[in-house]
Design an enzyme around this catalytic site. Structure first.
Site, PDB file in Angstrom:
ATOM      1  N   THR A  12       0.819  -1.214   0.000  1.00 17.04           N
ATOM      2  CA  THR A  12       0.000   0.000   0.000  1.00 17.04           C
ATOM      3  C   THR A  12       0.851   1.262   0.000  1.00 17.04           C
ATOM      4  O   THR A  12       0.467   2.274  -0.593  1.00 17.04           O
ATOM      5  CB  THR A  12      -0.937   0.009   1.232  1.00 17.04           C
ATOM      6  OG1 THR A  12      -1.795  -1.131   1.161  1.00 17.04           O
ATOM      7  CG2 THR A  12      -1.789   1.265   1.273  1.00 17.04           C
ATOM      8  N   SER A  55       1.366  -7.451  -0.815  1.00 24.94           N
ATOM      9  CA  SER A  55       1.964  -8.409   0.106  1.00 24.94           C
ATOM     10  C   SER A  55       1.337  -9.805   0.073  1.00 24.94           C
ATOM     11  O   SER A  55       2.038 -10.781   0.358  1.00 24.94           O
ATOM     12  CB  SER A  55       1.966  -7.860   1.540  1.00 24.94           C
ATOM     13  OG  SER A  55       0.662  -7.606   1.996  1.00 24.94           O
ATOM     14  N   THR A  86       1.421  -4.499   4.265  1.00 19.70           N
ATOM     15  CA  THR A  86       1.230  -4.820   5.684  1.00 19.70           C
ATOM     16  C   THR A  86       0.606  -6.198   5.921  1.00 19.70           C
ATOM     17  O   THR A  86       0.741  -6.749   7.014  1.00 19.70           O
ATOM     18  CB  THR A  86       0.360  -3.755   6.375  1.00 19.70           C
ATOM     19  OG1 THR A  86      -0.916  -3.679   5.728  1.00 19.70           O
ATOM     20  CG2 THR A  86       1.042  -2.396   6.322  1.00 19.70           C
ATOM     21  N   ASP A  87      -0.086  -6.764   4.926  1.00 19.43           N
ATOM     22  CA  ASP A  87      -0.785  -8.035   5.166  1.00 19.43           C
ATOM     23  C   ASP A  87       0.166  -9.148   5.584  1.00 19.43           C
ATOM     24  O   ASP A  87      -0.170  -9.977   6.433  1.00 19.43           O
ATOM     25  CB  ASP A  87      -1.555  -8.469   3.912  1.00 19.43           C
ATOM     26  CG  ASP A  87      -2.855  -7.708   3.742  1.00 19.43           C
ATOM     27  OD1 ASP A  87      -3.192  -6.896   4.623  1.00 19.43           O
ATOM     28  OD2 ASP A  87      -3.541  -7.921   2.726  1.00 19.43           O
TER      29      ASP A  87
END
Length: 320
Positions: A12, A55, A86-87
């Protein structure tokens, strides 16, 4: 001035929001490349676009490629910052923690909001990460995750909220430091580190989450599907429904290690209960109890152990 390598892998932080539809997607031009110049007063920054992946597209192979690249570049820099979606950020961070043996500061960061959204956190997180990577006190602390002005270890940090900017937290133990204006402040020490020299990841490890009424079918597929290890997020401190016990015993008898963590957000596993499926009996049967690791982290650790050429006592490794 400290030399910092900024490695972009996507996520992101490198995406933009379509102002009409609201969808967020990778940009043809990585926004970080135009914005990183804002931080040249903090460090001598070199920018490399290694990947441009959401991710969920990260694999063991891309993680290993990143690990090898960091290992190759580390001697030339005082610190390395890696941007990531971030995942799966916590998984890549822990994979790097397990597969790198470096004194260089390695810092991972990301963003919960894309570069052109109102309240975007990308630039703030990137600035904090560069400050941490540039600080001599960050050396020899392993891989760090810097988000929302907090410093976490790769081993214990996890994403706790789908959208909140304060999503990255360390359950039970808390962060080891924070960023205040231009100051990096550490208030906890890293007590231990591990290293597993990997060149290939070909032995698969499964991850299952226990639930009330769970039967043995999923556990029995582990062997037939070719998995070489299993991590279970057990109930409470590490217990299982009784009908699953014989399937677990079968895996252990076949030489397939079974590692137990808790599905609970906080706390550690303990072999307390002495009943069918209770932790006491499972441990006596050969189930390995991991301390303080989440399911995804325990899976990565078991995978690293199984794919390391040298023999490693798995139970001892999980007690480090």
């Amino acid at each position: 001035m400290q030399k910092v390598l900024l490695i972009n892998t996507g996520g992101t932080i490198a995406m933009s929001e379509d102002q009409t539809t609201g969808k967020v997607s990778p940009s043809s031009e990585n926004p970080i490349n135009t914005q990183s110049s804002f931080f040249n007063q903090l460090a001598d920054i070199t920018v490399v676009d290694l990947f441009n992946l959401p991710s969920p597209h990260m694999t063991m192979e891309t993680m290993l490629t990143l690990s090898k690249y960091v290992e190759e570049q580390a001697p030339h820099y005082d610190g390395i910052v890696i941007t990531h979606g971030t995942d799966t950020l916590e998984e890549t961070a822990y994979f790097l923690e397990l597969t790198l043996e470096l004194n260089t500061a390695i810092v991972m960061t990301g963003a919960m909001r894309s570069s052109n959204e109102i309240g975007s956190d990308g630039l703030s997180n990137l600035r904090s990460a560069i400050l941490v990577a540039s600080d001599p006190a960050s050396a020899d602390k392993g891989v760090l995750v810097v988000m929302n002005e907090e410093i976490h270890t790769a081993t214990y940090v996890t994403k706790t909220h789908t959208t909140n900017l304060a999503t990255f937290q360390t359950p039970t133990f808390g962060p080891i430091g924070l960023i205040s204006k231009n100051q990096v402040i550490y208030f906890q020490n890293v007590l231990r580190r591990e290293y597993y020299p990997l060149n290939i990841v070909h032995k698969k490890v499964g991850l299952l989450k226990a639930y009330a009424g769970m039967d043995d079918q999923l556990i029995r597929t582990i062997e037939t599907a070719g998995y070489k290890g299993l991590v279970i997020e057990g109930l409470g401190a590490g217990n299982m429904p009784p009908v699953t016990v014989e399937a677990i015993r079968h895996l252990i008898d076949k030489g397939i290690p079974v590692v137990m963590v808790s599905r609970s957000f906080n706390g550690i596993t303990e072999d307390v209960y002495d009943y069918a499926g209770g932790g006491k009996r499972l441990r006596q049967m050969g189930v390995i109890y991991a301390q303080g690791l989440s399911g995804v982290k325990a899976r990565l650790k078991l995978m690293a152990i199984l794919n390391t050429p040298e023999f490693i006592n798995i139970e001892q490794a999980f007690h480090l």
